[in-house]
Design a protein around this motif. Structure first.
Motif, PDB file in Angstrom:
ATOM      1  N   GLY A 159      45.249  47.895  44.716  1.00 25.60           N
ATOM      2  CA  GLY A 159      44.602  46.695  43.690  1.00 25.60           C
ATOM      3  C   GLY A 159      45.872  45.505  44.268  1.00 25.60           C
ATOM      4  O   GLY A 159      45.188  44.311  44.392  1.00 25.60           O
ATOM      5  N   GLN A 160      47.274  45.603  44.039  1.00 22.22           N
ATOM      6  CA  GLN A 160      47.981  44.542  44.868  1.00 22.22           C
ATOM      7  C   GLN A 160      47.605  43.746  46.105  1.00 22.22           C
ATOM      8  O   GLN A 160      47.542  42.787  46.425  1.00 22.22           O
ATOM      9  N   ILE A 161      47.122  45.002  46.734  1.00 23.86           N
ATOM     10  CA  ILE A 161      46.946  44.739  48.417  1.00 23.86           C
ATOM     11  C   ILE A 161      45.797  43.612  48.345  1.00 23.86           C
ATOM     12  O   ILE A 161      45.287  42.989  49.156  1.00 23.86           O
ATOM     13  N   GLU A 162      45.081  43.998  47.506  1.00 25.70           N
ATOM     14  CA  GLU A 162      43.534  43.791  47.454  1.00 25.70           C
ATOM     15  C   GLU A 162      43.368  41.419  47.171  1.00 25.70           C
ATOM     16  O   GLU A 162      43.129  41.722  47.254  1.00 25.70           O
ATOM     17  N   GLU A 163      44.320  41.893  45.857  1.00 31.49           N
ATOM     18  CA  GLU A 163      44.709  40.616  45.452  1.00 31.49           C
ATOM     19  C   GLU A 163      44.930  39.641  46.092  1.00 31.49           C
ATOM     20  O   GLU A 163      44.813  38.853  46.201  1.00 31.49           O
ATOM     21  N   MET A 164      46.221  40.343  46.640  1.00 30.71           N
ATOM     22  CA  MET A 164      46.677  39.733  47.723  1.00 30.71           C
ATOM     23  C   MET A 164      45.329  39.080  48.904  1.00 30.71           C
ATOM     24  O   MET A 164      45.849  37.990  49.553  1.00 30.71           O
ATOM     25  N   ALA A 165      44.989  40.009  49.371  1.00 34.69           N
ATOM     26  CA  ALA A 165      43.724  39.296  50.232  1.00 34.69           C
ATOM     27  C   ALA A 165      42.444  38.792  49.376  1.00 34.69           C
ATOM     28  O   ALA A 165      41.988  37.673  50.300  1.00 34.69           O
ATOM     29  N   ARG A 166      42.131  38.370  48.688  1.00 31.28           N
ATOM     30  CA  ARG A 166      41.708  37.398  47.398  1.00 31.28           C
ATOM     31  C   ARG A 166      42.375  36.102  47.909  1.00 31.28           C
ATOM     32  O   ARG A 166      41.734  35.302  47.615  1.00 31.28           O
ATOM     33  N   VAL A 167      43.425  36.190  47.282  1.00 30.69           N
ATOM     34  CA  VAL A 167      43.992  34.565  47.538  1.00 30.69           C
ATOM     35  C   VAL A 167      44.279  33.865  48.509  1.00 30.69           C
ATOM     36  O   VAL A 167      44.284  33.230  48.998  1.00 30.69           O
ATOM     37  N   GLY A 168      44.848  34.972  49.369  1.00 33.88           N
ATOM     38  CA  GLY A 168      45.039  34.957  50.878  1.00 33.88           C
ATOM     39  C   GLY A 168      43.739  33.784  51.409  1.00 33.88           C
ATOM     40  O   GLY A 168      43.455  33.796  53.051  1.00 33.88           O
ATOM     41  N   GLY A 169      42.178  34.246  50.864  1.00 36.20           N
ATOM     42  CA  GLY A 169      41.312  33.876  51.488  1.00 36.20           C
ATOM     43  C   GLY A 169      40.081  34.911  52.628  1.00 36.20           C
ATOM     44  O   GLY A 169      39.736  34.366  52.817  1.00 36.20           O
ATOM     45  N   PHE A 170      40.571  35.533  52.521  1.00 33.25           N
ATOM     46  CA  PHE A 170      39.893  37.055  53.308  1.00 33.25           C
ATOM     47  C   PHE A 170      38.654  37.693  52.743  1.00 33.25           C
ATOM     48  O   PHE A 170      38.500  38.102  53.444  1.00 33.25           O
TER      49      PHE A 170
END
Length: 175
Positions: A159-170
């Motif tokens: 979930g943290q990896i998914e959140e970082m991908a959303r914040v990063g715009g990926f």
């Protein structure tokens, strides 16, 4: 030294008195008693020889600093051996040249090994031990950070990896 003297003279002549400290009430003087054997530099230069000192035992060789005649010092000692020394060998010029050649080859071999080791130790990118150590340290650090974040927030590591991908715009937003 002359350049420094000229620079200081030029600075002293162009400086203003605005930055000069007031004169002390009691001037101090440094007195140093010098005892010189030479009155002038020319006399000192005459004493110094340009020729290298030569070895008294073999005038074809230069004198070595710290060269000491131990045989002469301990000649009276009954334990001091100067002739028929055990292990002493006499090597001819051909044998000596062969030894020098062999030692030069060994020296070159180990110089290459040392240079290769130094090059490998200096590299930090690629499949080298230093890069592997950095990679493992970073992995352990971020694993600990992920576990602590999961403990405090309740969000799993995926979930943290998914959140970082959303914040990063990926990953696009969920509408």
């Amino acid at each position: 030294m002359q350049r420094l003297t000229l620079l200081l003279t030029a600075l002293a002549s162009t400086s203003s008195t605005a930055f000069v400290a007031p004169a002390a009430t009691k001037p101090f003087t440094i007195t140093q008693k010098t005892t010189s054997l030479y009155e002038t530099a020319a006399e000192k230069a005459e004493e110094v020889s340009d020729e290298p000192e030569m070895n008294p035992d073999n005038p074809n060789l230069p004198a070595l600093k710290g060269d000491y005649d131990w045989d002469a010092e301990y000649a009276a000692d009954s334990d001091w051996i100067t002739e028929n020394v055990p292990g002493k060998i006499v090597v001819g010029d051909v044998e000596l040249a062969a030894q020098v050649t062999a030692l030069s080859k060994i020296e070159e071999k180990y110089r290459k090994v040392r240079q290769d080791e130094e090059y490998t130790e200096a590299r930090i990118i690629g499949w080298v031990p230093k890069a592997e150590i950095y990679n493992s340290r970073f992995a352990m650090f971020f694993l600990a950070v992920g576990l602590l974040t999961e403990y405090w927030t309740g969000i799993t590591i995926p979930g943290q990896i998914e959140e970082m991908a959303r914040v990063g715009g990926f990953i696009g937003p969920d509408f």
